[in-house]
Design a protein around this motif. Sequence first.
Motif, short mmCIF file in Angstrom:
data_model
loop_
_atom_site.label_atom_id
_atom_site.label_comp_id
_atom_site.label_asym_id
_atom_site.label_seq_id
_atom_site.Cartn_x
_atom_site.Cartn_y
_atom_site.Cartn_z
N PHE A 1 51.48 7.53 -29.75
CA PHE A 1 50.93 6.17 -29.90
C PHE A 1 49.64 6.02 -29.10
CE2 PHE A 1 55.21 4.90 -31.35
CZ PHE A 1 54.82 4.22 -32.49
N HIS A 2 48.66 5.36 -29.73
CA HIS A 2 47.37 5.14 -29.09
C HIS A 2 46.62 4.04 -29.84
CE1 HIS A 2 46.47 7.71 -32.48
NE2 HIS A 2 45.24 7.27 -32.44
N THR A 3 45.50 3.61 -29.27
CA THR A 3 44.57 2.75 -29.97
C THR A 3 43.21 3.45 -29.94
OG1 THR A 3 43.55 0.54 -30.06
CG2 THR A 3 44.15 1.36 -27.89
N ASP A 4 42.43 3.32 -31.00
CA ASP A 4 41.27 4.20 -31.15
C ASP A 4 40.12 3.86 -30.20
OD1 ASP A 4 42.46 5.79 -33.05
OD2 ASP A 4 41.73 4.60 -34.74
N HIS A 5 39.57 4.93 -29.60
CA HIS A 5 38.31 4.86 -28.85
C HIS A 5 38.28 3.74 -27.81
CE1 HIS A 5 37.15 7.82 -31.73
NE2 HIS A 5 35.87 7.76 -31.50
N TYR B 1 39.83 10.21 -45.52
CA TYR B 1 38.55 9.78 -44.96
C TYR B 1 38.82 8.73 -43.89
CZ TYR B 1 36.40 11.75 -49.21
OH TYR B 1 35.99 12.56 -50.22
N ARG B 2 37.94 8.70 -42.89
CA ARG B 2 38.13 7.76 -41.79
C ARG B 2 36.81 7.12 -41.42
NH1 ARG B 2 38.49 8.87 -35.45
NH2 ARG B 2 40.26 7.60 -34.89
N VAL B 3 36.83 5.80 -41.30
CA VAL B 3 35.70 5.06 -40.72
C VAL B 3 36.25 4.01 -39.78
CG1 VAL B 3 33.92 5.36 -42.50
CG2 VAL B 3 35.58 3.54 -42.74
N LEU C 1 49.10 -0.56 -31.61
CA LEU C 1 49.02 0.88 -31.37
C LEU C 1 49.39 1.56 -32.69
CD1 LEU C 1 50.89 1.45 -27.95
CD2 LEU C 1 48.42 1.20 -28.35
N HIS C 2 48.98 2.81 -32.83
CA HIS C 2 49.38 3.56 -34.03
C HIS C 2 49.58 5.01 -33.68
CE1 HIS C 2 44.99 4.04 -33.87
NE2 HIS C 2 45.19 5.21 -34.47
N LYS C 3 50.30 5.70 -34.55
CA LYS C 3 50.42 7.15 -34.39
C LYS C 3 50.70 7.81 -35.73
CE LYS C 3 55.29 8.12 -33.36
NZ LYS C 3 56.17 8.94 -32.54
FE LIG Z 1 43.97 7.02 -34.10
#
Ligand SMILES: [Fe+2]
Length: 279
Positions: A102-106, A269-271, A253-255
């Motif tokens: 689990f984390h949150t981006d950047h 793809y990721r943005v 949070l996501h994982k």
């Molecule tokens: Fe992520």
Amino acid sequence: MEYTIAPLSPHTAAEVRGVDLRRTIEEATRAHLNRAFIEHSVLAFRDQHLTPHQLLAAVGLFGEIFPQHNSRFALPDCPLVHYISNQDFYPDGRRYIPGEGFHTDHSNAACPPKATILHAVSLPDRGGDTQYVNMHLAYEGLPEETKQRIAGLKAVHVYQSRHSARKLMELSEEGRGRVPDGIVHPIVRTHPESRRKAIYINPIRTEGVVGMPEAEALALLADLLEHATQPKYQYRHQWRPGDLVMWDNRSLLHKANGDYDMNQLRYLYRVMLQGDVPV
Ligand SMILES: [Fe+2]
């Protein structure tokens, strides 16, 4: 354009059907989708088939592009779009599963991205779900004394926390000079649009709590994470071909889950979209 927005769980995520993001979206629809995004924190647009350039154009409905930190995953012909793949390996040969844990981006950015968008290009037959934790609900479910204890606390976010179980892919020399490190954010943040409070921690990047001894800080962060990741606060997204999923990093949070047949390609793809300073 006839479309529907329907909840995918009692508290988090909704699916959008009938919107073709390759087409021009009317202002009223754009505003409605943005409101739904704030309300549900995850929007899953079904049946999209966007090229990287179409994806960039489409997400402009929701905000400005956030330049990602590790340029290694940029698409050569469309570098603002990155890819997520299960076919990358650490230098020692182990497979790299992006986004596990689990984390949150950047969150090591002074203005972390408000949203992350993934568009499925190739999926395994089964598995590879993305799990989300609703950090507003998790905050609201804390005992009053814990809310008081964490009010006003700030955490230090770095590119790679010494305490993280998951190791990120190393930055290039150029990346190390560019990527922020040692950024301080509140542990409780208020969503700038909904005004709801959320717990804002990141096990991959949180290095400590300002003014708190390390052992006490790690224990507090572990307790908050254990509380937040209870199943009752979670939504688990099962990907379908054509899904474009946008989520709110200010609320969740996501994982990722590396629980599928690794002989099958999983490629998305990721943005990300620009956010504000967390307060
Ligand atoms: Fe992520």
